[in-house]
Design a protein around this motif. Structure first.
Motif, PDB file in Angstrom:
ATOM      1  N   MET A 292       0.863  -1.243   0.043  1.00 52.35           N
ATOM      2  CA  MET A 292       0.030   0.018  -0.041  1.00 52.35           C
ATOM      3  C   MET A 292       1.025   1.437  -0.017  1.00 52.35           C
ATOM      4  N   HIS A 293       1.906   1.267   0.834  1.00 52.53           N
ATOM      5  CA  HIS A 293       2.751   2.490   0.775  1.00 52.53           C
ATOM      6  C   HIS A 293       3.433   2.616  -0.635  1.00 52.53           C
TER       7      HIS A 293
ATOM      8  N   GLN B 281       2.423   1.649  -3.577  1.00 42.83           N
ATOM      9  CA  GLN B 281       1.390   2.386  -4.319  1.00 42.83           C
ATOM     10  C   GLN B 281       0.933   3.547  -3.987  1.00 42.83           C
TER      11      GLN B 281
ATOM     12  N   ASP C 123      -0.921   4.545  -1.282  1.00 40.80           N
ATOM     13  CA  ASP C 123      -2.180   4.719  -0.639  1.00 40.80           C
ATOM     14  C   ASP C 123      -1.950   4.923   0.798  1.00 40.80           C
ATOM     15  N   ILE C 124      -0.921   4.794   1.244  1.00 39.72           N
ATOM     16  CA  ILE C 124      -0.608   5.350   2.591  1.00 39.72           C
ATOM     17  C   ILE C 124       0.918   5.919   2.613  1.00 39.72           C
TER      18      ILE C 124
END
Length: 66
Positions: free
Chosen positions: A25-26, A28, A30-31
């Protein structure tokens, strides 16, 4: 009720799997890096607490059955 409990127990991810998902997620976007580091730190503390709970004998009057 036991069937539901077994289902949710089986669906839990291991901390390493969770971290891998958050790392993705990081990557990408996202976070944020800060959010990932907070999650990483909290996960490590949770794992340490679980390990110390397993290693510690029950206190007087505590049940060993969950």
């Amino acid at each position: 009720m036991a069937r539901l409990r077994d289902y949710t127990t089986q669906d839990r991810e291991e901390p390493s799997e969770m971290l891998a998902n958050f790392e993705e997620m990081h990557r990408q976007g996202d976070i944020t890096r800060e959010e990932f580091r907070t999650i990483q730190s909290a996960t490590q503390h949770h794992v340490r607490d679980r390990v110390s709970d397993v290693d510690s004998p029950p206190k007087h009057g505590e049940s060993t059955v969950e």
